[in-house]
Scaffold this motif. Structure first.
Motif, PDB file in Angstrom:
ATOM      1  N   TYR A 117       0.134  -3.906  11.461  1.00 59.84           N
ATOM      2  CA  TYR A 117       0.040  -2.656  10.542  1.00 59.84           C
ATOM      3  C   TYR A 117       1.226  -1.753  10.828  1.00 59.84           C
ATOM      4  O   TYR A 117       1.626  -1.327  12.106  1.00 59.84           O
ATOM      5  N   TYR A 141      -1.994  -5.473   2.416  1.00 57.45           N
ATOM      6  CA  TYR A 141      -2.628  -4.065   1.715  1.00 57.45           C
ATOM      7  C   TYR A 141      -1.936  -2.959   1.913  1.00 57.45           C
ATOM      8  O   TYR A 141      -1.159  -2.824   3.035  1.00 57.45           O
ATOM      9  N   VAL A 145      -6.091   4.630   4.291  1.00 53.77           N
ATOM     10  CA  VAL A 145      -6.613   4.039   5.515  1.00 53.77           C
ATOM     11  C   VAL A 145      -7.447   4.993   6.087  1.00 53.77           C
ATOM     12  O   VAL A 145      -7.070   5.888   6.278  1.00 53.77           O
ATOM     13  N   GLN A 149      -9.852   0.987   8.331  1.00 48.66           N
ATOM     14  CA  GLN A 149     -10.324   0.494   7.301  1.00 48.66           C
ATOM     15  C   GLN A 149      -9.738   0.878   5.993  1.00 48.66           C
ATOM     16  O   GLN A 149      -9.243   2.010   5.763  1.00 48.66           O
ATOM     17  N   TRP A 150      -9.605   0.051   5.133  1.00 46.42           N
ATOM     18  CA  TRP A 150      -8.974   0.281   3.800  1.00 46.42           C
ATOM     19  C   TRP A 150      -9.862   1.358   3.296  1.00 46.42           C
ATOM     20  O   TRP A 150     -11.020   1.085   3.091  1.00 46.42           O
ATOM     21  N   GLY A 154      -5.348   1.844  -3.085  1.00 45.51           N
ATOM     22  CA  GLY A 154      -4.521   1.022  -2.376  1.00 45.51           C
ATOM     23  C   GLY A 154      -4.309  -0.509  -3.177  1.00 45.51           C
ATOM     24  O   GLY A 154      -5.061  -0.519  -4.472  1.00 45.51           O
ATOM     25  N   CYS A 156      -4.212  -4.705  -2.887  1.00 48.00           N
ATOM     26  CA  CYS A 156      -4.393  -5.712  -2.022  1.00 48.00           C
ATOM     27  C   CYS A 156      -3.258  -6.956  -2.503  1.00 48.00           C
ATOM     28  O   CYS A 156      -3.103  -7.009  -3.813  1.00 48.00           O
TER      29      CYS A 156
END
Length: 160
Positions: A117, A141, A145, A149-150, A154, A156
């Motif tokens: 990340y 992704y 955030v 968590q997403w 955003g 994918c």
């Protein structure tokens, strides 16, 4: 607006320039550099003010990992890096009060530099805007955030 990758590179360059200026001014290994053992058994080597890590230093933890960077009142605070016990980098970026806070990059433990990340952090959690990566290095992704968590807008991506 600069891409997330370019901002990261620019931030790393700025960090190195500031660290070099700091060290060349005599602060990295000044007369107040000491080795002390903290309450949690962390071995600390670096600048000490009023008996606490303050300024640049390294903290060696019982599990074999270590932190190198800025400290404030005995806590990781400012720019720094954490390393896994195997020597691979775990996280590099901003800290506040021993937690990831600001902008930083977290890495997979056994992938020797593969990002997991990269983005904004708040109180130790991915929070803000960031990019998650598959272990292969492909973007998984990119977007909002919230608390690891997403969240929100955003995109994918699938790793073939």
């Amino acid at each position: 607006m600069l891409s997330l990758e370019k901002r990261t590179v620019m931030k790393k360059i700025l960090f190195l320039i500031l660290l070099a200026m700091f060290c060349f001014s005599g602060h990295c290994f000044s007369q107040n550099t000491k080795t002390i053992i903290l309450k949690d058994s962390t071995k600390y080597v670096g600048q000490v003010v009023n008996g606490l890590p303050n300024g640049y230093g390294k903290g060696y933890y019982k599990n074999g990992s270590w932190y190198e960077g800025q400290w404030k009142n005995g806590k990781n605070d400012g720019l720094g890096k954490i390393y896994y016990p195997n020597g691979n980098i775990c996280y590099e970026g901003d800290f506040m009060g021993n937690e990831f806070h600001g902008f930083g990059t977290y890495y997979y433990e056994n992938k020797n530099g593969a990002k997991e990340y990269m983005g904004e952090w708040k109180n130790g959690l991915a929070d803000g805007h960031g990019t998650f990566y598959y272990e292969s290095g492909v973007v998984e992704y990119n977007g909002g955030v919230k608390e690891d968590q997403w969240d929100g807008y955003g995109k994918c991506f699938y790793d073939n």
